[in-house]
Write a protein that holds these residues in place. Structure first.
Motif, PDB file in Angstrom:
ATOM      1  N   GLU A   1     -25.474 -30.143  34.331  1.00 12.93           N
ATOM      2  CA  GLU A   1     -26.129 -29.171  33.453  1.00 12.93           C
ATOM      3  C   GLU A   1     -26.410 -29.775  32.082  1.00 12.93           C
ATOM      4  O   GLU A   1     -27.520 -29.644  31.546  1.00 12.93           O
ATOM      5  CB  GLU A   1     -25.266 -27.926  33.312  1.00 12.93           C
ATOM      6  N   TYR A   2     -25.425 -30.445  31.510  1.00 10.25           N
ATOM      7  CA  TYR A   2     -25.608 -31.009  30.177  1.00 10.25           C
ATOM      8  C   TYR A   2     -26.652 -32.125  30.198  1.00 10.25           C
ATOM      9  O   TYR A   2     -27.486 -32.224  29.284  1.00 10.25           O
ATOM     10  CB  TYR A   2     -24.281 -31.554  29.638  1.00 10.25           C
ATOM     11  N   LEU A   3     -26.598 -32.950  31.224  1.00  6.37           N
ATOM     12  CA  LEU A   3     -27.579 -34.032  31.326  1.00  6.37           C
ATOM     13  C   LEU A   3     -28.983 -33.480  31.520  1.00  6.37           C
ATOM     14  O   LEU A   3     -29.955 -33.960  30.920  1.00  6.37           O
ATOM     15  CB  LEU A   3     -27.202 -34.966  32.481  1.00  6.37           C
TER      16      LEU A   3
ATOM     17  N   LEU B   1     -32.761 -28.115  15.690  1.00  3.73           N
ATOM     18  CA  LEU B   1     -32.427 -28.149  17.106  1.00  3.73           C
ATOM     19  C   LEU B   1     -33.415 -27.328  17.912  1.00  3.73           C
ATOM     20  O   LEU B   1     -34.040 -26.389  17.417  1.00  3.73           O
ATOM     21  CB  LEU B   1     -31.012 -27.615  17.321  1.00  3.73           C
ATOM     22  N   ASP B   2     -33.507 -27.663  19.187  1.00  2.00           N
ATOM     23  CA  ASP B   2     -34.398 -26.950  20.091  1.00  2.00           C
ATOM     24  C   ASP B   2     -33.942 -25.491  20.228  1.00  2.00           C
ATOM     25  O   ASP B   2     -32.767 -25.213  20.483  1.00  2.00           O
ATOM     26  CB  ASP B   2     -34.390 -27.651  21.454  1.00  2.00           C
ATOM     27  N   ALA B   3     -34.883 -24.572  20.085  1.00  3.69           N
ATOM     28  CA  ALA B   3     -34.547 -23.146  20.107  1.00  3.69           C
ATOM     29  C   ALA B   3     -33.960 -22.724  21.442  1.00  3.69           C
ATOM     30  O   ALA B   3     -33.044 -21.888  21.507  1.00  3.69           O
ATOM     31  CB  ALA B   3     -35.793 -22.312  19.791  1.00  3.69           C
TER      32      ALA B   3
ATOM     33  N   LYS C   1     -24.383 -30.793  20.154  1.00  2.59           N
ATOM     34  CA  LYS C   1     -23.724 -31.794  21.004  1.00  2.59           C
ATOM     35  C   LYS C   1     -24.598 -32.179  22.194  1.00  2.59           C
ATOM     36  O   LYS C   1     -24.628 -33.335  22.614  1.00  2.59           O
ATOM     37  CB  LYS C   1     -22.375 -31.259  21.485  1.00  2.59           C
ATOM     38  N   ILE C   2     -25.299 -31.205  22.775  1.00  3.31           N
ATOM     39  CA  ILE C   2     -26.225 -31.506  23.870  1.00  3.31           C
ATOM     40  C   ILE C   2     -27.322 -32.454  23.362  1.00  3.31           C
ATOM     41  O   ILE C   2     -27.688 -33.430  24.036  1.00  3.31           O
ATOM     42  CB  ILE C   2     -26.865 -30.224  24.429  1.00  3.31           C
TER      43      ILE C   2
ATOM     44  N   LYS D   1     -29.247 -20.924  24.531  1.00  2.00           N
ATOM     45  CA  LYS D   1     -28.385 -21.055  25.716  1.00  2.00           C
ATOM     46  C   LYS D   1     -26.941 -21.365  25.347  1.00  2.00           C
ATOM     47  O   LYS D   1     -26.001 -20.824  25.945  1.00  2.00           O
ATOM     48  CB  LYS D   1     -28.927 -22.135  26.638  1.00  2.00           C
ATOM     49  N   TYR D   2     -26.763 -22.275  24.349  1.00  2.33           N
ATOM     50  CA  TYR D   2     -25.434 -22.808  24.088  1.00  2.33           C
ATOM     51  C   TYR D   2     -24.830 -22.393  22.745  1.00  2.33           C
ATOM     52  O   TYR D   2     -23.623 -22.557  22.534  1.00  2.33           O
ATOM     53  CB  TYR D   2     -25.464 -24.346  24.118  1.00  2.33           C
TER      54      TYR D   2
END
Length: 423
Positions: free
Chosen positions: A137-139, A47-49, A62-63, A54-55
């Protein structure tokens, strides 16, 4: 413009060989598929660091799983066969294809995005539903949707990263036309989210173009124009796809990791023929007769369009033969006003006069002209507006055997503008 990843340029076979070049850029663009959830991701290290920071790992997964969240298309497309050497390509009045969203189409965020977010994210207390700010925000953080922009181009049906160019050097704003703006930008997203369930055609806060409309010009001469028609009838299609790599302007958001014929967006497949009343071997096939809209993510045909609006293009000096409607006529007829409004979307009043009853258009400017006329003793011979009569086709040239009775006609064959609508 030099393309990354060693794009290649090849000649296009057809009636007029080498008139268009195919610029091919191979790159695996975008995220494939619609993942429903990443709760079961075993290796969060992929996953992106920044997302993880952030999440947290689980929510970042999930993002990352948010599906492609934009759907768009056109509802009116026009084709103009006017094409003359060195005279039309720089004029705003003339184009080969103009497509736009004017009445029913545009860009929307599909229900699949809202369903995914609602199923995978909780409302922020004390709210009992996911808020607009959360959706935004999620998009905006979704790797699949960051920095995508709708673009129009002519692409190969079997490989959507292959783009046709009239010059052989692929260029943004010439062969690939951006529309609106980056869809994940704050102002664009706000407009889309505020119009949930509806197609948006106008983006008032866009820093780029504010409408879903674009032109393509393959009109520098009749050979280029004919080659475009040949390509669109066989291996090519006009498309609305989504650019997601600024270093590769031919990129698309792919809908498959293995099939280059699938991407998110729409394809528009044309077929051409002779004008009504014409049935011979020398007049050009320069009227757009049918148009199919294809969902590029599946390859399925969505709809067949109405292409019954065909307008013959007259010389400016022949305007008396295509008398424009008077203001009194337009004011007195709601049906006439509605029809003229459709034409005016793509042939504006400051550039064209129109008679929709007669089915003809007249450019207001005398230069450049839709026609290079034949001269006899220094006198321009004009255009043959009678569809059944013999006419000179510059694509055939001066071979007498190609014409009736082996006589080369003096008047040029007519050009046509066709307007197709989805509504």
């Amino acid at each position: 413009m030099k393309m990354p990843n060693k794009p290649t340029t090849r000649k296009v076979a057809g009636v007029i060989a080498a008139s268009l070049a195919l610029v091919v850029s191979f790159q695996n663009c975008g995220k494939a598929g619609f993942d429903s959830s990443l709760d079961d991701v075993a290796d969060y290290s992929s996953l992106d660091a920044a997302l993880v920071s952030k999440y947290g790992s689980q929510m970042a997964g999930k993002i990352s799983g948010i599906p492609f969240a934009f759907d768009g298309g056109f509802d009116q497309i026009s084709y103009n066969s006017c094409a003359e050497s060195g005279t039309l390509s720089s004029s705003n009045a003339y184009y080969s294809i103009r497509a736009g969203a004017y009445q029913t189409a545009g860009i929307t965020i599909p229900a699949s995005f809202y369903s995914y977010v609602d199923a995978n994210f909780s409302p922020i207390y004390p709210a009992n539903a996911v808020s607009k700010a959360q959706y935004a925000e999620y998009l905006g953080d979704s790797p699949t949707n960051i920095n995508v922009m709708p673009t129009m181009a002519i692409r190969d049906r079997s490989n959507l990263t292959s783009v046709y160019s009239a010059t052989g050097s692929l260029a943004l704003n010439t062969d690939i036309i951006p529309m609106a703006d980056v869809l994940s930008s704050t102002y664009i997203m706000d407009t889309l989210l505020s119009n949930r369930g509806s197609s948006v055609r106008y983006f008032p806060f866009s820093t780029n173009t504010r409408t879903i409309e674009a032109n393509l010009k393959f009109n520098s001469d009749q050979s280029i124009s004919q080659s475009l028609r040949d390509i669109l009838q066989v291996q090519g299609q006009m498309t609305m796809t989504y650019l997601n790599d600024s270093t590769n302007i031919g990129s698309v958001v792919s809908a498959s990791s293995t099939n280059k014929a699938l991407a998110y967006g729409r394809g528009y497949r044309f077929s051409f023929g002779q004008a009504a009343g014409v049935s011979n071997g020398f007049s050009p096939l320069n009227v757009l007769q049918t148009l199919q809209e294809v969902d590029l993510s599946t390859g399925n045909v969505i709809s067949n369009w109405n292409c019954n609006r065909v307008y013959k293009v007259y010389l400016n000096r022949d305007i008396a033969s295509c008398a424009p409607h008077t203001e009194a006529q337009i004011t007195a007829s709601a049906a006439l006003r509605a029809e003229i409004d459709i034409v005016r979307r793509q042939f504006p009043a400051h550039q064209w006069d129109v008679n929709v009853t007669q089915g003809c258009l007249v450019p207001k400017a005398t230069v450049p002209s839709c026609y290079t006329e034949n001269l006899v003793n220094g006198i321009a011979q004009g255009v043959e507006y009678n569809a059944g009569a013999a006419c000179y086709n510059p694509l055939i040239g001066t071979s007498p055997a190609s014409y009736p009775n082996s006589i080369i006609p003096a008047k040029r064959c007519a050009n046509y503008a066709t307007i197709c609508t989805k509504f």
